[in-house]
Design an enzyme around this catalytic site. Structure first.
Site, PDB file in Angstrom:
ATOM      1  N   HIS A   1       0.851  -1.186   0.000  1.00 39.15           N
ATOM      2  CA  HIS A   1       0.000   0.000   0.000  1.00 39.15           C
ATOM      3  C   HIS A   1       0.889   1.239   0.000  1.00 39.15           C
ATOM      4  CE1 HIS A   1      -3.879  -1.895   1.876  1.00 39.15           C
ATOM      5  NE2 HIS A   1      -3.339  -2.668   0.940  1.00 39.15           N
TER       6      HIS A   1
ATOM      7  N   GLU B   1       0.988   3.861   1.879  1.00 40.58           N
ATOM      8  CA  GLU B   1       1.514   4.244   3.191  1.00 40.58           C
ATOM      9  C   GLU B   1       2.688   3.372   3.599  1.00 40.58           C
ATOM     10  OE1 GLU B   1      -1.670   3.562   2.313  1.00 40.58           O
ATOM     11  OE2 GLU B   1      -3.045   4.272   3.856  1.00 40.58           O
TER      12      GLU B   1
ATOM     13  N   CYS C   1      -5.982   1.945   6.053  1.00 41.99           N
ATOM     14  CA  CYS C   1      -6.603   0.679   6.459  1.00 41.99           C
ATOM     15  C   CYS C   1      -5.989   0.206   7.785  1.00 41.99           C
ATOM     16  CB  CYS C   1      -6.391  -0.374   5.373  1.00 41.99           C
ATOM     17  SG  CYS C   1      -4.679  -0.946   5.240  1.00 41.99           S
TER      18      CYS C   1
ATOM     19  N   CYS D   1      -2.114  -0.455   7.497  1.00 43.71           N
ATOM     20  CA  CYS D   1      -1.352   0.791   7.432  1.00 43.71           C
ATOM     21  C   CYS D   1      -1.458   1.565   8.741  1.00 43.71           C
ATOM     22  CB  CYS D   1      -1.821   1.623   6.250  1.00 43.71           C
ATOM     23  SG  CYS D   1      -1.458   0.828   4.663  1.00 43.71           S
TER      24      CYS D   1
END
Length: 169
Positions: free
Chosen positions: A58, A60, A88, A91
């Site tokens: 992801h 992040e 999420c 993260c």
């Protein structure tokens, strides 16, 4: 830590949006992130989940890992994270564990958000670190980018389905 002005916040979020556009250019979900320390970007990332076939890539996570390498430290104290969608759970956990001070994000993610929508990992009193959370930064621009991406994807799938139907018929 000094309070950021609206102009500074928008400047850093624009950098995250540029990262999101890089993801979009390679047909990834357009989410981007930057980690900032002392007025300088020390980590950048955009979604690479489809490209890498790795669930942990992801925006992040990539930005946090680059910031760790830049500082030579797993602790990102005094840092801010700017991301184009609410983080999420995965993260959010990485944000807390890396000791990021503040998180600024665009729209909420009602299906997966862990900063307000489904839960609030970033400010959970049971954890040993808490982040300042700033919601709705450049929300409309970030949301529009995501909406148009998924609209295009649905249109492409519909067109492919129609072409397949025509070839068979």
């Amino acid at each position: 830590m000094k309070e950021l002005s609206k102009e500074e916040i928008n400047f850093w979020m624009q950098a995250a949006i540029e990262e999101a556009r890089k993801a979009e250019d390679i047909r990834e979900v357009p989410i981007g992130a930057v980690v900032v320390k002392d007025g300088e970007i020390i980590g950048r990332g955009h979604n690479l989940r489809e490209t890498s076939q790795n669930a942990t890539t992801h925006a992040e996570m990539i930005a946090i890992q680059e910031a760790n390498r830049t500082l030579g430290n797993w602790r990102l104290e005094g840092c801010q994270l700017f991301v184009t969608l609410e983080p999420c759970v995965m993260c959010g956990g990485a944000i807390v564990l890396s000791r990021i001070e503040s998180v600024y994000y665009g729209p909420a993610d009602p299906k997966g958000g862990a900063a307000e929508s489904l839960m609030n990992v970033l400010q959970d009193d049971r954890l040993n670190h808490h982040c300042e959370v700033h919601r709705g930064v450049m929300e409309e621009e970030c949301r529009d980018m995501l909406s148009s991406f998924f609209r295009r994807l649905r249109a492409e799938k519909k067109q492919q389905k129609q072409q397949k139907k025509e070839q068979q018929g």
